[in-house]
Design a protein around this motif. Sequence first.
Motif, PDB file in Angstrom:
ATOM      1  N   ILE A 148     -34.988  12.792  10.907  1.00  0.00           N
ATOM      2  CA  ILE A 148     -36.059  12.588  12.811  1.00  0.00           C
ATOM      3  C   ILE A 148     -34.814  12.773  13.598  1.00  0.00           C
ATOM      4  CG2 ILE A 148     -37.449  12.043  13.973  1.00  0.00           C
ATOM      5  CD1 ILE A 148     -39.064  10.340  12.218  1.00  0.00           C
ATOM      6  N   LEU A 149     -34.932  13.979  13.773  1.00  0.00           N
ATOM      7  CA  LEU A 149     -33.259  14.280  15.131  1.00  0.00           C
ATOM      8  C   LEU A 149     -34.446  14.377  16.470  1.00  0.00           C
ATOM      9  CD1 LEU A 149     -31.227  16.051  13.094  1.00  0.00           C
ATOM     10  CD2 LEU A 149     -31.034  13.776  13.866  1.00  0.00           C
ATOM     11  N   ALA A 150     -33.845  14.998  17.208  1.00  0.00           N
ATOM     12  CA  ALA A 150     -34.290  15.232  18.815  1.00  0.00           C
ATOM     13  C   ALA A 150     -32.796  16.287  19.763  1.00  0.00           C
ATOM     14  CB  ALA A 150     -34.731  13.888  19.573  1.00  0.00           C
ATOM     15  N   VAL A 151     -32.711  16.198  20.270  1.00  0.00           N
ATOM     16  CA  VAL A 151     -31.942  17.038  21.171  1.00  0.00           C
ATOM     17  C   VAL A 151     -32.518  17.496  22.341  1.00  0.00           C
ATOM     18  CG1 VAL A 151     -30.531  19.323  21.338  1.00  0.00           C
ATOM     19  CG2 VAL A 151     -31.348  18.494  18.679  1.00  0.00           C
ATOM     20  N   ARG A 152     -32.052  16.799  23.433  1.00  0.00           N
ATOM     21  CA  ARG A 152     -32.051  16.964  24.894  1.00  0.00           C
ATOM     22  C   ARG A 152     -31.864  18.453  24.922  1.00  0.00           C
ATOM     23  NH1 ARG A 152     -33.074  12.652  27.781  1.00  0.00           N
ATOM     24  NH2 ARG A 152     -31.585  10.502  26.722  1.00  0.00           N
ATOM     25  N   VAL A 153     -32.737  19.547  26.128  1.00  0.00           N
ATOM     26  CA  VAL A 153     -32.727  20.497  26.422  1.00  0.00           C
ATOM     27  C   VAL A 153     -33.022  20.630  27.850  1.00  0.00           C
ATOM     28  CG1 VAL A 153     -32.978  21.958  24.041  1.00  0.00           C
ATOM     29  CG2 VAL A 153     -34.736  21.399  25.798  1.00  0.00           C
ATOM     30  N   ALA A 154     -33.096  22.437  28.002  1.00  0.00           N
ATOM     31  CA  ALA A 154     -32.794  22.411  29.596  1.00  0.00           C
ATOM     32  C   ALA A 154     -34.452  21.665  29.779  1.00  0.00           C
ATOM     33  CB  ALA A 154     -33.093  23.591  30.090  1.00  0.00           C
ATOM     34  N   ASP A 155     -34.545  21.615  31.535  1.00  0.00           N
ATOM     35  CA  ASP A 155     -35.359  20.912  32.524  1.00  0.00           C
ATOM     36  C   ASP A 155     -35.922  19.750  31.812  1.00  0.00           C
ATOM     37  OD1 ASP A 155     -35.551  23.433  33.476  1.00  0.00           O
ATOM     38  OD2 ASP A 155     -37.318  24.481  31.779  1.00  0.00           O
ATOM     39  N   GLN A 156     -35.250  18.889  31.506  1.00  0.00           N
ATOM     40  CA  GLN A 156     -35.968  17.663  31.209  1.00  0.00           C
ATOM     41  C   GLN A 156     -36.470  17.136  29.667  1.00  0.00           C
ATOM     42  OE1 GLN A 156     -37.644  15.731  34.483  1.00  0.00           O
ATOM     43  NE2 GLN A 156     -34.973  15.854  35.730  1.00  0.00           N
ATOM     44  N   GLN A 157     -35.800  18.208  28.596  1.00  0.00           N
ATOM     45  CA  GLN A 157     -36.995  18.885  27.754  1.00  0.00           C
ATOM     46  C   GLN A 157     -36.532  18.239  26.340  1.00  0.00           C
ATOM     47  OE1 GLN A 157     -38.704  22.858  27.346  1.00  0.00           O
ATOM     48  NE2 GLN A 157     -40.974  21.877  29.463  1.00  0.00           N
ATOM     49  N   VAL A 158     -37.338  17.544  25.455  1.00  0.00           N
ATOM     50  CA  VAL A 158     -36.713  17.064  24.041  1.00  0.00           C
ATOM     51  C   VAL A 158     -36.996  18.046  23.675  1.00  0.00           C
ATOM     52  CG1 VAL A 158     -36.556  15.221  23.037  1.00  0.00           C
ATOM     53  CG2 VAL A 158     -36.372  14.977  25.253  1.00  0.00           C
ATOM     54  N   ALA A 159     -36.214  18.384  22.049  1.00  0.00           N
ATOM     55  CA  ALA A 159     -36.384  19.093  20.734  1.00  0.00           C
ATOM     56  C   ALA A 159     -36.783  18.386  20.493  1.00  0.00           C
ATOM     57  CB  ALA A 159     -35.739  20.340  20.507  1.00  0.00           C
ATOM     58  N   VAL A 160     -37.472  17.924  19.560  1.00  0.00           N
ATOM     59  CA  VAL A 160     -37.878  16.690  17.899  1.00  0.00           C
ATOM     60  C   VAL A 160     -37.868  17.554  16.776  1.00  0.00           C
ATOM     61  CG1 VAL A 160     -39.249  14.968  17.096  1.00  0.00           C
ATOM     62  CG2 VAL A 160     -39.223  14.981  19.258  1.00  0.00           C
ATOM     63  N   ARG A 161     -37.556  17.164  15.518  1.00  0.00           N
ATOM     64  CA  ARG A 161     -37.797  17.659  14.725  1.00  0.00           C
ATOM     65  C   ARG A 161     -37.566  16.969  13.276  1.00  0.00           C
ATOM     66  NH1 ARG A 161     -33.200  22.844  15.820  1.00  0.00           N
ATOM     67  NH2 ARG A 161     -34.039  23.922  17.788  1.00  0.00           N
ATOM     68  N   CYS A 162     -38.426  17.280  12.259  1.00  0.00           N
ATOM     69  CA  CYS A 162     -38.307  16.068  11.297  1.00  0.00           C
ATOM     70  C   CYS A 162     -37.717  17.483  10.078  1.00  0.00           C
ATOM     71  CB  CYS A 162     -39.848  15.431  10.417  1.00  0.00           C
ATOM     72  SG  CYS A 162     -40.260  14.502  12.522  1.00  0.00           S
ATOM     73  N   TYR A 163     -36.998  16.758   8.812  1.00  0.00           N
ATOM     74  CA  TYR A 163     -36.121  17.866   7.923  1.00  0.00           C
ATOM     75  C   TYR A 163     -36.907  16.409   6.745  1.00  0.00           C
ATOM     76  CZ  TYR A 163     -33.670  19.775  11.613  1.00  0.00           C
ATOM     77  OH  TYR A 163     -33.513  20.938  13.213  1.00  0.00           O
ATOM     78  N   LEU A 164     -37.328  17.417   5.604  1.00  0.00           N
ATOM     79  CA  LEU A 164     -37.120  16.979   4.653  1.00  0.00           C
ATOM     80  C   LEU A 164     -36.651  17.355   3.547  1.00  0.00           C
ATOM     81  CD1 LEU A 164     -39.632  16.036   2.041  1.00  0.00           C
ATOM     82  CD2 LEU A 164     -40.500  17.827   2.352  1.00  0.00           C
ATOM     83  N   MET A 165     -36.577  16.357   2.546  1.00  0.00           N
ATOM     84  CA  MET A 165     -34.927  16.692   1.505  1.00  0.00           C
ATOM     85  C   MET A 165     -35.545  16.988   0.423  1.00  0.00           C
ATOM     86  SD  MET A 165     -32.361  13.731  -0.295  1.00  0.00           S
ATOM     87  CE  MET A 165     -33.896  12.851  -0.901  1.00  0.00           C
ATOM     88  N   GLU A 166     -35.322  18.463   0.042  1.00  0.00           N
ATOM     89  CA  GLU A 166     -35.704  19.287  -0.614  1.00  0.00           C
ATOM     90  C   GLU A 166     -35.231  20.241  -1.909  1.00  0.00           C
ATOM     91  OE1 GLU A 166     -40.368  21.331  -1.123  1.00  0.00           O
ATOM     92  OE2 GLU A 166     -38.805  22.106   0.499  1.00  0.00           O
ATOM     93  N   ASP A 167     -34.691  19.828  -2.463  1.00  0.00           N
ATOM     94  CA  ASP A 167     -34.238  20.525  -3.982  1.00  0.00           C
ATOM     95  C   ASP A 167     -32.871  20.654  -3.455  1.00  0.00           C
ATOM     96  OD1 ASP A 167     -36.277  21.269  -5.031  1.00  0.00           O
ATOM     97  OD2 ASP A 167     -36.167  23.451  -4.696  1.00  0.00           O
ATOM     98  N   GLY A 168     -31.948  19.412  -3.339  1.00  0.00           N
ATOM     99  CA  GLY A 168     -30.617  19.107  -2.739  1.00  0.00           C
ATOM    100  C   GLY A 168     -30.780  19.665  -1.319  1.00  0.00           C
TER     101      GLY A 168
END
Length: 310
Positions: A148-168
């Motif tokens: 689970i990752l988060a990146v601070r972007v413009a306009d006081q917003q946050v990009a939240v992303r989730c990644y699944l381990m799959e096939d290496g």
Amino acid sequence: MIPHRRRPAVRRAARLVPPVAAAALLLPLAACGNAGELRGAGATPTAVGPVRLWPDLPPVTAPPLDYGESDTRRVPGVRVPEGGVRDVDPVAVVRAELAAVADGQGGADGVDERTARAVRRCGTEPEACPVLRPYYRDLTGDGREELILAVRVADQQVAVRCYLMEDGGLTRVMSTVEQLVSVELAGRDLILRAVSAGIPGYEYRTAWSWDARQGTMLPARDEIVRVKPTPPPPAPLPPAGDPSAGDPSADQPIGDPGAEPEAAAPRTATAPEPERKPERKPGPEREARTAHGPGPEARTAAPAAVAGSR
């Protein structure tokens, strides 16, 4: 044998009592119960089932607008070590996604160009890196952790992303950009709280859950919740031993504001002076009572009188 003869008489008397009178006799007994006993809540409203409105509406033939909730994306060039997603560099994952997109931003759910440049400089300027601390949780229920990752972007917003381990490698199974208030993990749900732009005093609360049929995370529950106003924090207390605490004159300047402050004299508590009693001079009768002759006053007055006579 007398008690056996009286019981049938009592039973016959009970049969002769009318029902209304019996109910009146039971009311005082019911009022004597404990306060913690169950009581009736009154009449229960009648349950009303759902009513379908406009049942003659035609079926939908055109697909609705796709908001990209179920979009998945393979992260190119990132391999997951045997230790799992905890051994993956989160900054390298974001950089790989930026490099895979032609415009360098990652599409509608990506980051702005200024944030993209800051991500590329995370190695040399770690204090300005917008990639936040990663978290790990089994969101799919397969016993393996997701990233689970988060990146601070413009306009006081946050990009939240989730990644699944799959096939290496890694597959992104969730992505959104919000002006977040908080992010919580409850079980296998990722709950995002975001501010409401058009409804002051309310916020959006979205619970993202894993959907095995779609193979991605979906916003399963989305609601608008009223929030209570946050009271202002209390004023900090002055440190212990501060002489200005509780003194209203401490904030009032005295004299020339440009002059150097003088050292304040220590304050000492002055006790009230005791009342002085008038001195009582010894009279002639006291001089006579003295065993060794007249007192000091008489001794000094005698030579003065002799000198005056001369």
